[in-house]
Design an enzyme around this catalytic site. Structure first.
Site, PDB file in Angstrom:
ATOM      1  N   ARG A 137      -4.606  -2.235  10.028  1.00 11.74           N
ATOM      2  CA  ARG A 137      -5.227  -3.521   9.716  1.00 11.74           C
ATOM      3  C   ARG A 137      -5.161  -4.468  10.911  1.00 11.74           C
ATOM      4  O   ARG A 137      -6.145  -5.003  11.356  1.00 11.74           O
ATOM      5  CB  ARG A 137      -4.470  -4.136   8.541  1.00 11.74           C
ATOM      6  CG  ARG A 137      -5.241  -5.138   7.738  1.00 11.74           C
ATOM      7  CD  ARG A 137      -4.307  -5.986   6.905  1.00 11.74           C
ATOM      8  NE  ARG A 137      -3.580  -5.265   5.866  1.00 11.74           N
ATOM      9  CZ  ARG A 137      -4.002  -5.122   4.615  1.00 11.74           C
ATOM     10  NH1 ARG A 137      -5.150  -5.616   4.258  1.00 11.74           N
ATOM     11  NH2 ARG A 137      -3.249  -4.509   3.723  1.00 11.74           N
ATOM     12  N   ASP A 161       3.405  -1.506  11.740  1.00 11.71           N
ATOM     13  CA  ASP A 161       3.254  -2.883  12.241  1.00 11.71           C
ATOM     14  C   ASP A 161       4.499  -3.744  12.015  1.00 11.71           C
ATOM     15  O   ASP A 161       4.429  -4.963  12.094  1.00 11.71           O
ATOM     16  CB  ASP A 161       2.012  -3.548  11.622  1.00 11.71           C
ATOM     17  CG  ASP A 161       2.057  -3.630  10.106  1.00 11.71           C
ATOM     18  OD1 ASP A 161       3.051  -3.168   9.525  1.00 11.71           O
ATOM     19  OD2 ASP A 161       1.102  -4.151   9.508  1.00 11.71           O
ATOM     20  N   ASP A 185       5.591  -5.598   5.597  1.00 15.83           N
ATOM     21  CA  ASP A 185       5.971  -6.936   6.050  1.00 15.83           C
ATOM     22  C   ASP A 185       5.928  -7.952   4.906  1.00 15.83           C
ATOM     23  O   ASP A 185       6.843  -8.760   4.740  1.00 15.83           O
ATOM     24  CB  ASP A 185       5.077  -7.382   7.218  1.00 15.83           C
ATOM     25  CG  ASP A 185       3.598  -7.327   6.884  1.00 15.83           C
ATOM     26  OD1 ASP A 185       3.203  -6.531   6.001  1.00 15.83           O
ATOM     27  OD2 ASP A 185       2.812  -8.071   7.494  1.00 15.83           O
ATOM     28  N   THR A 242       5.492   1.039   6.124  1.00 21.08           N
ATOM     29  CA  THR A 242       4.118   0.724   6.474  1.00 21.08           C
ATOM     30  C   THR A 242       3.528   1.857   7.274  1.00 21.08           C
ATOM     31  O   THR A 242       4.110   2.293   8.266  1.00 21.08           O
ATOM     32  CB  THR A 242       3.986  -0.569   7.306  1.00 21.08           C
ATOM     33  OG1 THR A 242       2.740  -0.547   7.976  1.00 21.08           O
ATOM     34  CG2 THR A 242       5.074  -0.697   8.340  1.00 21.08           C
ATOM     35  N   ASP A 288       0.981   1.620   8.952  1.00 24.47           N
ATOM     36  CA  ASP A 288       0.382   1.044  10.166  1.00 24.47           C
ATOM     37  C   ASP A 288       1.383   0.908  11.318  1.00 24.47           C
ATOM     38  O   ASP A 288       0.993   0.592  12.431  1.00 24.47           O
ATOM     39  CB  ASP A 288      -0.185  -0.352   9.868  1.00 24.47           C
ATOM     40  CG  ASP A 288      -1.367  -0.313   8.916  1.00 24.47           C
ATOM     41  OD1 ASP A 288      -1.822   0.790   8.594  1.00 24.47           O
ATOM     42  OD2 ASP A 288      -1.822  -1.392   8.501  1.00 24.47           O
ATOM     43  N   GLY A 296       0.821  -1.215   0.000  1.00 20.24           N
ATOM     44  CA  GLY A 296       0.000   0.000   0.000  1.00 20.24           C
ATOM     45  C   GLY A 296       0.850   1.257   0.000  1.00 20.24           C
ATOM     46  O   GLY A 296       2.055   1.216   0.236  1.00 20.24           O
ATOM     47  N   ARG A 341      -0.094  -5.225  -5.142  1.00 21.86           N
ATOM     48  CA  ARG A 341      -0.096  -6.372  -4.225  1.00 21.86           C
ATOM     49  C   ARG A 341      -0.063  -7.634  -5.084  1.00 21.86           C
ATOM     50  O   ARG A 341      -0.469  -7.626  -6.238  1.00 21.86           O
ATOM     51  CB  ARG A 341      -1.345  -6.337  -3.349  1.00 21.86           C
ATOM     52  CG  ARG A 341      -1.412  -5.085  -2.463  1.00 21.86           C
ATOM     53  CD  ARG A 341      -2.456  -5.234  -1.387  1.00 21.86           C
ATOM     54  NE  ARG A 341      -2.680  -3.985  -0.657  1.00 21.86           N
ATOM     55  CZ  ARG A 341      -1.958  -3.575   0.371  1.00 21.86           C
ATOM     56  NH1 ARG A 341      -0.944  -4.295   0.816  1.00 21.86           N
ATOM     57  NH2 ARG A 341      -2.239  -2.436   0.982  1.00 21.86           N
TER      58      ARG A 341
HETATM   59  N1  ATP Z   1       5.241 -14.535   2.105  1.00 19.58           N
HETATM   60  C1  ATP Z   1       5.530 -13.861   0.985  1.00 19.58           C
HETATM   61  N2  ATP Z   1       6.467 -14.325   0.135  1.00 19.58           N
HETATM   62  C2  ATP Z   1       6.776 -13.652  -1.003  1.00 19.58           C
HETATM   63  N3  ATP Z   1       6.191 -12.497  -1.369  1.00 19.58           N
HETATM   64  C3  ATP Z   1       5.247 -11.987  -0.569  1.00 19.58           C
HETATM   65  C4  ATP Z   1       4.873 -12.634   0.651  1.00 19.58           C
HETATM   66  N4  ATP Z   1       3.916 -11.882   1.245  1.00 19.58           N
HETATM   67  C5  ATP Z   1       3.696 -10.828   0.426  1.00 19.58           C
HETATM   68  N5  ATP Z   1       4.509 -10.882  -0.651  1.00 19.58           N
HETATM   69  C6  ATP Z   1       4.550  -9.920  -1.750  1.00 19.58           C
HETATM   70  O1  ATP Z   1       4.920  -8.637  -1.238  1.00 19.58           O
HETATM   71  C7  ATP Z   1       4.196  -7.618  -1.914  1.00 19.58           C
HETATM   72  C8  ATP Z   1       3.564  -6.681  -0.917  1.00 19.58           C
HETATM   73  O2  ATP Z   1       2.844  -7.408   0.091  1.00 19.58           O
HETATM   74  P1  ATP Z   1       1.549  -6.787   0.797  1.00 19.58           P
HETATM   75  O3  ATP Z   1       0.528  -6.470  -0.245  1.00 19.58           O
HETATM   76  O4  ATP Z   1       1.169  -7.726   1.879  1.00 19.58           O
HETATM   77  O5  ATP Z   1       2.015  -5.391   1.352  1.00 19.58           O
HETATM   78  P2  ATP Z   1       3.074  -5.026   2.461  1.00 19.58           P
HETATM   79  O6  ATP Z   1       4.435  -5.051   1.891  1.00 19.58           O
HETATM   80  O7  ATP Z   1       2.848  -5.869   3.662  1.00 19.58           O
HETATM   81  O8  ATP Z   1       2.704  -3.512   2.720  1.00 19.58           O
HETATM   82  P3  ATP Z   1       1.450  -2.930   3.541  1.00 19.58           P
HETATM   83  O9  ATP Z   1       0.772  -4.058   4.235  1.00 19.58           O
HETATM   84  O10 ATP Z   1       2.055  -1.949   4.479  1.00 19.58           O
HETATM   85  O11 ATP Z   1       0.605  -2.274   2.512  1.00 19.58           O
HETATM   86  C9  ATP Z   1       3.185  -8.298  -2.817  1.00 19.58           C
HETATM   87  O12 ATP Z   1       3.614  -8.143  -4.151  1.00 19.58           O
HETATM   88  C10 ATP Z   1       3.192  -9.742  -2.380  1.00 19.58           C
HETATM   89  O13 ATP Z   1       3.004 -10.643  -3.447  1.00 19.58           O
HETATM   90  O1  F6P Z   2      -6.817  -0.683  -0.109  1.00 16.55           O
HETATM   91  P1  F6P Z   2      -5.425  -1.188  -0.131  1.00 16.55           P
HETATM   92  O2  F6P Z   2      -4.534  -0.457  -1.059  1.00 16.55           O
HETATM   93  O3  F6P Z   2      -5.339  -2.666  -0.306  1.00 16.55           O
HETATM   94  O4  F6P Z   2      -4.778  -0.863   1.268  1.00 16.55           O
HETATM   95  C1  F6P Z   2      -5.426  -0.951   2.485  1.00 16.55           C
HETATM   96  C2  F6P Z   2      -4.477  -1.393   3.561  1.00 16.55           C
HETATM   97  O5  F6P Z   2      -3.204  -0.852   3.421  1.00 16.55           O
HETATM   98  C3  F6P Z   2      -2.713  -0.399   4.668  1.00 16.55           C
HETATM   99  O6  F6P Z   2      -2.679   0.994   4.628  1.00 16.55           O
HETATM  100  C4  F6P Z   2      -1.329  -0.910   4.899  1.00 16.55           C
HETATM  101  O7  F6P Z   2      -0.500  -0.373   3.923  1.00 16.55           O
HETATM  102  C5  F6P Z   2      -3.697  -0.886   5.705  1.00 16.55           C
HETATM  103  O8  F6P Z   2      -3.815  -0.031   6.777  1.00 16.55           O
HETATM  104  C6  F6P Z   2      -4.943  -0.999   4.888  1.00 16.55           C
HETATM  105  O9  F6P Z   2      -5.778  -2.001   5.394  1.00 16.55           O
HETATM  106 MG    MG Z   3       1.482  -5.662   5.295  1.00 14.12          MG
END
Ligand code: ATP
Ligand code: F6P
Ligand code: MG
Length: 538
Positions: A320, A277, A245, A273, A275, A156, A219
């Site tokens: 979240r 988190d 994460d 992030t 959040d 995000g 994502r």
């Molecule tokens: N366990 C995993 N192994 C490999 N790739 C992953 C894994 N989990 C998530 N990813 C990849 O990381 C990217 C971002 O993951 P995610 O959408 O969960 O956001 P994030 O990095 O946690 O950020 P946020 O939650 O703050 O928006 C995605 O392209 C997803 O495919």
């Molecule tokens: O609507 P999107 O882009 O999936 O993102 C929403 C999520 O992304 C976050 O901002 C984390 O990046 C969460 O707080 C929220 O749930």
């Molecule tokens: Mg995340």
């Protein structure tokens, strides 16, 4: 940047040859089956390598370098290119000839510098876990002309993404003379499905003034083999990955595959992030900006609610799984009467419930403001809506709108019982908060994170996330930041401060408190939250 007075000892190449490592490595055919990784010679007789859990459930086993010292000192070190490419050449750091930096006394970070995870200590307790201190090293493992770097943003949005991109580009260019930097568009899938864009100090000059990410994000779409094939095909040897994460888990798998193929390619993570988190680090960039921007929504809710009879303002904020934005925005505002977060279960009806509290507050004060984090009360909503369990492309739980649901339930309660006429206004500023540029302090924070990532990569460290630990920048192994998430500890003093500032009920029974009681490894986390987000004050 901090400097150190002790003499610096960089590991020297055993051969002393100045080979063109980048060209040499990228001309190798892809190795997919054999593993040429070997662990580095132990820097300390007491060091060991422990296996960590696989991030993907596949054969991608990681090794974390543990170095033990006296009085219970433990260093959880990050990988280095020489762990599996022992003959690499080193070069003097070009910063030593940079007029801006060369005047700084002992600008380079000492090889032995480490940062403790825990700063509150007792005289009879072990010194505990440490991380390698981030910053420029005297010797680097890349010649400037050989570096080909790429930057990707995933997950995000978050205030500060563009600042980090800008400062990686400017850091590489101005500090290390690197001029081949590309941006991967649209997150992980961009490696194999999108074009790249050339990044120069000129092209990124103004981007920190804009929200979002100039590279785009997504994502899902993490295909390790395709991503690493692409890195190899393009001759990229420094990969900067900015994300939360999930992104750091993805970065860990990419690192494992790169190491398995024996490539001289560094993987550096910058944790993102809104959040807050992500475990271990003091706080994530963009968090301060989010808390500050949330004040505007809370203020609007307050103005609206106090202007009418029995006014209720409900504000939904992001979070979240972790309610940090809601908690800090509430503590900062002082206008909030109730804050609901995912970590603290609540209930609506009956004695000690939310409805009873709202009624009391309206009778006492004539108006009230409720802040609710988006992940709060999800079980309650699921119960009443009989739907839950959907996921986004990255596998994150898709949340039901707690703000709308809560507003409706409050309205129904007061209407159906003809208790009192209320006037409720619901404000959802979540995406408006996420889309703004970072504030001044986050800009500085992003700059330091980006520069530390660049210093680490140039020094040959890899498989690391750069992070602030007790106010010092460090290199943290991926596993450490992905194995758990950072959550508000509701048995910690900070949550108690919140309860005492809003006067809301804790909604907890004595069994709940027992259940929520800090598990064995968490007192440290609780203390850490106190120290990091609260500048150590008690
Ligand atoms: N366990 C995993 N192994 C490999 N790739 C992953 C894994 N989990 C998530 N990813 C990849 O990381 C990217 C971002 O993951 P995610 O959408 O969960 O956001 P994030 O990095 O946690 O950020 P946020 O939650 O703050 O928006 C995605 O392209 C997803 O495919
Ligand atoms: O609507 P999107 O882009 O999936 O993102 C929403 C999520 O992304 C976050 O901002 C984390 O990046 C969460 O707080 C929220 O749930
Ligand atoms: Mg995340």
């Amino acid at each position: 940047m901090q400097s150190d007075t002790s003499d610096h000892q960089e590991p020297q190449s055993p051969t002393g040859r100045r080979i063109r490592d980048f060209e040499f490595r990228t001309s190798l055919p892809r190795v997919r089956t054999s593993c040429i990784f070997s662990t580095a010679p132990d820097p300390s007789p007491k060091s060991s390598v422990r296996s960590s859990p696989s991030t993907m459930g596949s054969d991608t086993r990681s090794t974390v370098k543990i170095v033990k010292g006296d009085f219970g000192y433990v260093l959880e070190d990050v990988p280095h290119l020489t762990d599996y490419l022992p003959d690499l050449s080193t070069y003097p750091n070009p910063l030593q000839d940079n007029p801006a930096y060369s005047v700084v006394k002992q600008y380079f970070v000492d090889q032995d510098d480490t940062v403790p995870k825990k700063v509150v200590v007792q005289k009879d307790k072990p010194r505990g876990l440490h991380f390698r201190r981030a910053g420029p090293r005297q010797k680097v493992y890349f010649e400037s002309d050989d570096v080909r770097a790429c930057i990707v943003t995933c997950g995000g949005l978050c205030p500060g993404l563009n600042t980090v991109i800008r400062e990686i580009v400017c850091g590489l260019s101005y500090m290390y003379g690197v001029n081949r930097i590309i941006g991967i568009e649209g997150g992980y899938r961009g490696f194999y499905a999108r074009n790249t864009i050339e990044l120069t100090p000129k092209s990124v000059n103004d981007i920190h003034k804009r929200g979002g990410t100039i590279l785009g994000t997504s994502r899902g779409g993490h295909d390790t083999l395709k991503i690493v094939d692409n890195i190899q095909d393009r001759g990229i040897n420094q990969v900067y990955i900015i994300g939360g994460d999930g992104t750091q888990k993805g970065a860990a798998v990419i690192f494992e595959e790169i190491r398995r193929r024996g490539l001289k390619v560094v993987v550096a993570g910058i944790p993102k992030t809104i959040d807050n988190d992500i475990a271990i680090i003091d706080k994530s960039f963009g968090f301060d900006t989010a808390v500050e921007e949330a004040q505007r929504a809370i203020n609007a809710a307050h103005v609206e609610s106090e202007s009418v009879e029995n006014g209720i303002g409900v504000v939904k904020l992001m979070g979240r799984y972790s309610g940090f934005i809601a908690m800090y925005a509430t503590l900062a505002s002082r206008d909030v009467d109730c804050c609901l977060i995912p970590e603290s279960p609540f209930y609506l009806e009956g004695k000690g419930g939310l409805f009873e509290y709202i009624e009391k507050r309206l009778k006492e004060n004539g108006h009230m403001v409720i802040v609710v984090a988006e992940g709060a009360g999800q079980d309650l909503i699921a119960e009443s809506m009989k739907s839950m369990g959907n996921e986004d492309a990255s596998g994150n739980k898709l949340l039901l709108d707690v703000g709308l649901w809560l507003s409706q339930r409050i309205k129904n309660y007061f209407t159906s019982r003809e208790k009192m006429a209320i006037n409720l206004k619901y404000i959802d500023p979540t995406y408006m908060i996420r889309a703004i540029p970072s504030n001044a302090s986050d800009n500085v924070y992003c700059t330091l994170l980006a520069q530390c990532a660049v210093h680490g990569a140039m020094a040959g460290y890899t498989g690391f996330t750069v992070g602030l630990v007790n106010g010092r920048h460090t290199y943290i192994p991926f596993d450490r930041v992905t194995e758990t998430g950072n959550k508000v500890v509701i048995t910690d003093r900070m949550w108690a401060r919140l309860l005492s500032s809003t006067n809301q009920p804790s909604f907890l029974s004595s069994e709940d408190i027992e259940e929520a009681n800090v598990p064995e490894d968490q007192p440290e986390q609780a203390v850490h939250q106190e120290e990091s987000l609260n500048n150590g004050s008690v």
